[in-house]
Write a protein that holds these residues in place. Structure first.
Motif, PDB file in Angstrom:
ATOM      1  N   CYS A  31       0.807  -1.233   0.000  1.00 41.39           N
ATOM      2  CA  CYS A  31       0.000   0.000   0.000  1.00 41.39           C
ATOM      3  C   CYS A  31       0.834   1.275   0.000  1.00 41.39           C
ATOM      4  O   CYS A  31       0.321   2.347   0.302  1.00 41.39           O
ATOM      5  N   TRP A  43      -0.415   0.994  -7.023  1.00 42.07           N
ATOM      6  CA  TRP A  43      -1.328  -0.049  -6.560  1.00 42.07           C
ATOM      7  C   TRP A  43      -2.791   0.370  -6.666  1.00 42.07           C
ATOM      8  O   TRP A  43      -3.669  -0.468  -6.812  1.00 42.07           O
ATOM      9  N   LYS A  44      -3.053   1.669  -6.642  1.00 38.83           N
ATOM     10  CA  LYS A  44      -4.436   2.148  -6.805  1.00 38.83           C
ATOM     11  C   LYS A  44      -4.602   2.972  -8.083  1.00 38.83           C
ATOM     12  O   LYS A  44      -5.566   3.702  -8.220  1.00 38.83           O
ATOM     13  N   HIS A  53      -5.741   3.744 -11.650  1.00 37.99           N
ATOM     14  CA  HIS A  53      -6.801   3.218 -12.516  1.00 37.99           C
ATOM     15  C   HIS A  53      -6.774   3.863 -13.905  1.00 37.99           C
ATOM     16  O   HIS A  53      -7.702   3.678 -14.684  1.00 37.99           O
ATOM     17  N   GLU A  83      -7.729  -5.424  -9.073  1.00 38.55           N
ATOM     18  CA  GLU A  83      -7.610  -5.187  -7.634  1.00 38.55           C
ATOM     19  C   GLU A  83      -7.459  -6.529  -6.922  1.00 38.55           C
ATOM     20  O   GLU A  83      -8.416  -7.297  -6.820  1.00 38.55           O
TER      21      GLU A  83
END
Length: 164
Positions: free
Chosen positions: A64, A69-70, A72, A94
């Motif tokens: 994290c 990792w996030k 989009h 995800e």
């Protein structure tokens, strides 16, 4: 108690040394020729300390904590060391692990899979096929259509956003 901890520590270190030495004897990379080869000093010049630690010394960033990792956005994920295209955002999913995860590489020859028995675990390490950068690991618990989960370190990647 201290004696037990020292003995356990010694056993762990001994196990790592043995697993590393066994890996060298039957190393599947011994016949692979990397197209991009640099000295450690050259890598240190072009990479941040964290990028160097992960890609050249096989470390792992904290879950994290990475930039992607996030992420989009649509685009291509490339090797931070040599800029080889590795993964397309179309195959990103995800995984809930805290690392960017993909179910398929852009091309089967973009990455190398190498047995990794470090830390008492049996895993498959993935490397950039052009420069040998450590990218992360691949597991067989991913989504369809491949069933694979390429679990990557954000710091080992550059992201090129689609122009559209």
């Amino acid at each position: 108690m201290k004696t037990i901890l020292v003995i356990l520590g010694f056993i762990c270190v001994l196990g790592l040394v043995i697993s590393r030495s066994q890996r060298k004897e039957d190393d599947p990379l011994k016949n692979h020729k990397f197209a991009v080869v640099k000295t450690e000093a050259e890598w240190r010049k072009i990479l941040t300390p964290e990028q160097y630690k992960v890609t050249r010394q096989r470390s792992t960033e904290l879950a994290c904590s990475g930039a992607y990792w996030k992420n989009h956005e649509k685009g291509i994920y490339k090797c931070v060391c040599c800029k080889l295209p590795l993964f397309d955002s179309k195959t990103k999913f995800e995984s809930g692990t805290g690392w960017p995860s993909f179910y398929k590489a852009i091309h089967k020859d973009a990455i190398l899979e190498v047995p990794d028995d470090s830390f008492g675990m049996s895993r498959t390490e993935i490397l950039c096929s052009r420069c040998g950068a450590h990218l992360g690991h691949v597991f067989d618990d991913g989504p369809r259509p491949t069933g694979l989960r390429y679990c990557l370190n954000s710091v080992a990647l550059d992201f090129e956003k689609d122009a559209k």
